[in-house]
Design a protein around this motif. Structure first.
Motif, PDB file in Angstrom:
ATOM      1  N   LEU A  78       0.829  -1.206   0.000  1.00 31.48           N
ATOM      2  CA  LEU A  78       0.000   0.000   0.000  1.00 31.48           C
ATOM      3  C   LEU A  78       0.861   1.253   0.000  1.00 31.48           C
ATOM      4  N   LEU A  79       1.836   1.334   0.897  1.00 32.56           N
ATOM      5  CA  LEU A  79       2.659   2.539   1.022  1.00 32.56           C
ATOM      6  C   LEU A  79       3.417   2.833  -0.263  1.00 32.56           C
ATOM      7  N   LEU A  80       4.043   1.820  -0.822  1.00 31.44           N
ATOM      8  CA  LEU A  80       4.821   2.029  -2.042  1.00 31.44           C
ATOM      9  C   LEU A  80       3.903   2.341  -3.223  1.00 31.44           C
ATOM     10  N   GLY A  81       2.742   1.679  -3.276  1.00 30.40           N
ATOM     11  CA  GLY A  81       1.782   1.998  -4.331  1.00 30.40           C
ATOM     12  C   GLY A  81       1.258   3.416  -4.219  1.00 30.40           C
ATOM     13  N   LEU A  82       1.096   3.896  -2.988  1.00 30.09           N
ATOM     14  CA  LEU A  82       0.632   5.275  -2.789  1.00 30.09           C
ATOM     15  C   LEU A  82       1.631   6.281  -3.341  1.00 30.09           C
ATOM     16  N   ILE A  83       2.916   5.985  -3.223  1.00 30.85           N
ATOM     17  CA  ILE A  83       3.925   6.903  -3.776  1.00 30.85           C
ATOM     18  C   ILE A  83       3.762   6.986  -5.293  1.00 30.85           C
ATOM     19  N   GLY A  84       3.524   5.848  -5.937  1.00 28.13           N
ATOM     20  CA  GLY A  84       3.262   5.877  -7.372  1.00 28.13           C
ATOM     21  C   GLY A  84       1.985   6.622  -7.697  1.00 28.13           C
ATOM     22  N   ALA A  85       0.958   6.472  -6.861  1.00 29.61           N
ATOM     23  CA  ALA A  85      -0.306   7.174  -7.083  1.00 29.61           C
ATOM     24  C   ALA A  85      -0.129   8.674  -6.961  1.00 29.61           C
ATOM     25  N   LEU A  86       0.672   9.106  -5.991  1.00 29.06           N
ATOM     26  CA  LEU A  86       0.933  10.539  -5.835  1.00 29.06           C
ATOM     27  C   LEU A  86       1.761  11.073  -7.002  1.00 29.06           C
ATOM     28  N   ALA A  87       2.710  10.258  -7.486  1.00 23.35           N
ATOM     29  CA  ALA A  87       3.555  10.695  -8.594  1.00 23.35           C
ATOM     30  C   ALA A  87       2.749  10.862  -9.873  1.00 23.35           C
ATOM     31  N   ILE A  88       1.876   9.889 -10.173  1.00 28.79           N
ATOM     32  CA  ILE A  88       1.093  10.006 -11.404  1.00 28.79           C
ATOM     33  C   ILE A  88       0.117  11.176 -11.320  1.00 28.79           C
ATOM     34  N   SER A  89      -0.261  11.560 -10.105  1.00 23.78           N
ATOM     35  CA  SER A  89      -1.192  12.676  -9.922  1.00 23.78           C
ATOM     36  C   SER A  89      -0.494  14.026 -10.024  1.00 23.78           C
ATOM     37  N   GLY A  90       0.832  14.030 -10.043  1.00 27.87           N
ATOM     38  CA  GLY A  90       1.563  15.287 -10.171  1.00 27.87           C
ATOM     39  C   GLY A  90       1.649  16.067  -8.876  1.00 27.87           C
ATOM     40  N   VAL A  91       1.665  15.387  -7.732  1.00 31.49           N
ATOM     41  CA  VAL A  91       1.794  16.057  -6.447  1.00 31.49           C
ATOM     42  C   VAL A  91       3.198  16.663  -6.355  1.00 31.49           C
ATOM     43  N   PRO A  92       3.325  17.935  -5.970  1.00 28.12           N
ATOM     44  CA  PRO A  92       4.655  18.533  -5.805  1.00 28.12           C
ATOM     45  C   PRO A  92       5.528  17.698  -4.875  1.00 28.12           C
ATOM     46  N   HIS A 108      -8.798   9.084 -10.461  1.00 26.08           N
ATOM     47  CA  HIS A 108      -8.864   7.650 -10.735  1.00 26.08           C
ATOM     48  C   HIS A 108      -7.623   6.889 -10.297  1.00 26.08           C
ATOM     49  N   ALA A 109      -6.436   7.475 -10.470  1.00 25.11           N
ATOM     50  CA  ALA A 109      -5.210   6.759 -10.133  1.00 25.11           C
ATOM     51  C   ALA A 109      -4.682   7.147  -8.755  1.00 25.11           C
ATOM     52  N   GLY A 110      -4.856   8.413  -8.397  1.00 26.32           N
ATOM     53  CA  GLY A 110      -4.329   8.876  -7.123  1.00 26.32           C
ATOM     54  C   GLY A 110      -5.180   8.484  -5.935  1.00 26.32           C
ATOM     55  N   ILE A 111      -6.507   8.397  -6.132  1.00 23.96           N
ATOM     56  CA  ILE A 111      -7.404   8.103  -5.010  1.00 23.96           C
ATOM     57  C   ILE A 111      -8.184   6.809  -5.237  1.00 23.96           C
ATOM     58  N   LYS A 112      -8.847   6.703  -6.396  1.00 27.24           N
ATOM     59  CA  LYS A 112      -9.730   5.565  -6.623  1.00 27.24           C
ATOM     60  C   LYS A 112      -8.992   4.242  -6.531  1.00 27.24           C
ATOM     61  N   PHE A 113      -7.865   4.122  -7.219  1.00 29.32           N
ATOM     62  CA  PHE A 113      -7.129   2.855  -7.223  1.00 29.32           C
ATOM     63  C   PHE A 113      -6.741   2.414  -5.812  1.00 29.32           C
TER      64      PHE A 113
END
Length: 587
Positions: free
Chosen positions: A335-349, A386-391
């Motif tokens: 979960l934690l590592l996947g969340l980093i990818g989710a934040l990255a694809i979302s363009g979080v600073p 969809h990718a940052g939150i939904k997934f």
């Protein structure tokens, strides 16, 4: 090792696979990936490797800063993917992955159209085996459709290449002219691989049907190789702006509708590639840099997300969001590592998605493309939905289904950890990435107060909209009709019509030939009898009434033929007459 083609390293590893057994084979693949990274690093811009074949000039390698960017990320991702697959024992997947990644590298470094096309087709064939390797009815169907779509795209490209060579007399892979018909055929072939509308559904159909490792590998190469070709051959083509913007929105809509976690990520690829194609269409130095940087970062965080989803699939055996939930209790690291990818694809600073995607949006603003700027901003908000939150929400949280799988194996976590580190490192310190881009960035910095605040506001609004609209976003066990419905139904209708027409012709021809053969067979049976009857009629001075009646005499002659009791003279005369007829016909 200087200027050694990195594709050669992976092809050599494929040849050596039978030599290594067990874990040593996986270690060999890992070493091959690391060696390929070093080979890309050692390539010198301006170096060219060429040969002549049947009067054509083939350039196997033509090195510059643009293809080195893709070479770096292709080999880095391959190495980390081999870590993720460290426990894989399926030789078919290992061979397919090596040929697939190697052919993608071959296409990226190709300096002529013939070499590009050859590697392009090898890439299509090798990737198909990563889908078929799952050995399910869904995988077989998806693999079949995948081959058909890429066969169409490859034929379009081949036609364009042939026309281009005939028109210009050159095989050099360079910028194409929109005034040439051949360029448009090549463009269609490339856009098929880029999952552009109306061919985009092949991606969401095939990648989720692949194996766990296959999905990770597939997510990185086919579409990004197409992006490279667009940046190299079609920069500034305004039609690509329209195509890219449509893809960016199209991918979001279907990702929000989707129930399968890997199909969500597949549609997200279409969305993200839309940003890159838009950058190619804008065609400025900033846009080209942005598209190349975004391709680099996208491969990293998208592979991380596919690894996260693949780990869940491997541990749980389920892929639909309606079957998942509550996994944070036993798979916290995934979960934690996947969340980093989710934040990255979302363009979080602070993540790589922000430092790459912002370049394309800024390039649109610099060219005063207001409508493009607005669409890309909307698409950025949609990505977070969809990718940052939904997934992560529906897979790891949402309603607890009582699933208690173990945490992913250590090699999977190490692979995800390496990609997660790159997502954060390139987000906090993007200068190493900016330094290898095709055009100089100077002292450019993406971290401007206005840009950061605007991005945070956009993401906050998206998060608020998600939770306010959560009842509407909850998925049911349904499927969303896609554009492939039209050519699936059309394909069935075409098959049925062709079956009836062609098989109807076959049936009619078979009946006609059958009747002709039967007639010939009857004639062949009756001809000797008729001949013998005529011989007896002419050889007898006063034929009896019985001899004059052919039906009566026919039975008698047939009995004599069966018993072999015919008069010798009559037999000889019949043979002579038959030979005379044959001789006359031959003359």
């Amino acid at each position: 090792m200087t200027n050694l083609h990195p594709a050669f390293v992976l092809f050599a590893a494929a040849v050596l696979i039978p030599v290594f057994l067990g874990r040593w084979r996986n270690y060999m693949l890992l070493a091959a990936g690391a060696l390929a990274v070093f080979c890309v690093y050692s390539l010198e811009p301006g170096y060219s490797l060429s040969a002549s074949f049947m009067g054509l000039d083939l350039v196997f390698m033509n090195i510059d800063k643009l293809n080195k960017v893709f070479g770096y990320v292709f080999t880095i991702n391959a190495t980390i993917a081999f870590v993720f697959a460290l426990r894989l024992t399926d030789v078919r997947q290992q061979l397919a992955a090596l040929f697939y990644i190697g052919s993608a590298l071959g296409a990226v470094f190709a300096g002529d159209l013939i070499t590009l096309y050859v590697f392009w087709e090898i890439m299509a064939v090798a990737s198909t085996f990563l889908i078929l390797a799952r050995q399910t009815p869904e995988a077989y169907g998806a693999g079949f459709r995948y081959v058909l779509i890429h066969l169409f795209g490859g034929l379009c490209m081949l036609l364009g290449v042939i026309m281009h060579i005939q028109t210009t007399g050159s095989t050099v892979f360079t910028t194409f002219s929109p005034d040439m018909v051949s360029s448009w055929f090549i463009l269609v072939g490339v856009l098929v691989n880029a999952s552009a509308f109306p061919f985009s559904s092949w991606l969401s159909d095939s990648y989720p049907a692949a194996t766990v490792v296959g999905g990770v590998v597939l997510s990185a190469y086919t579409t990004k190789t197409a992006v490279y070709v667009l940046l190299r051959g079609f920069p500034g083509w305004e039609i690509l702006i329209v195509v890219g913007c449509f893809m960016a929105v199209y991918g979001i809509i279907y990702a929000l509708l989707e129930n399968d976690m890997r199909r969500i990520l597949a549609y997200s690829i279409t969305n993200q590639v839309g940003f890159m194609i838009t950058g190619a269409g804008i065609g400025t130095a900033m846009a080209i840099n942005g598209a190349a940087a975004h391709a680099f970062c996208h491969i990293i965080y998208k592979s991380l997300l596919w690894m996260s989803a693949g780990a869940v699939l491997a541990m749980v055996g389920r892929s639909k969001c309606t079957d998942l939930g509550g996994l944070y209790k036993t798979m916290p690291w995934t979960l934690l590592l996947g969340l980093i990818g989710a934040l990255a694809i979302s363009g979080v600073p602070g993540t790589s998605g922000f430092t790459s995607k912002s370049l394309i949006i800024m390039a649109a603003g610099d060219q005063h493309l207001t409508w493009v700027l607005m669409i890309l901003e909307i698409a950025s908000a949609g990505v977070f939905l969809h990718a940052g939150i939904k997934f992560p929400y529906f897979v790891f949280f949402a309603k607890d289904k009582g699933l208690r799988p173990p945490e992913a194996p250590a090699n999977m976590l190490w692979a995800m950890g390496g990609l997660a580190f790159l997502c954060i490192f390139l987000g906090v310190y993007p200068d190493p990435l900016y330094s290898i881009l095709p055009y100089e960035m100077g002292d450019f910095t993406v971290y401007k107060a206005g840009k950061v605040v605007a991005q945070l506001q956009l993401l906050t609004f998206s998060a608020l909209a998600f939770f306010l609209l959560l009842p509407l976003l909850k998925r049911t066990d349904t499927i969303a009709l896609e554009v492939d419905w039209f050519y699936r139904v059309g394909g069935k209708l075409f098959y049925r019509a062709t079956d009836r027409v062609m098989n109807g012709l076959n049936t009619a021809c078979a009946a006609m030939v059958g009747r002709a053969v039967q007639g010939f067979e009857r004639g062949a049976r009756r001809l000797p009898v008729a001949g013998m009857y005529l011989v007896e009629m002419f050889s007898s001075e006063t034929p009896s009434e019985e001899n004059r009646s052919f039906p009566i005499r026919q039975k008698s002659i047939e009995q004599d033929l069966d018993l072999g009791t015919l008069p010798i003279g009559g037999v000889l005369l019949t043979i002579i007459l038959g030979l005379a007829v044959v001789l006359a016909l031959s003359i």
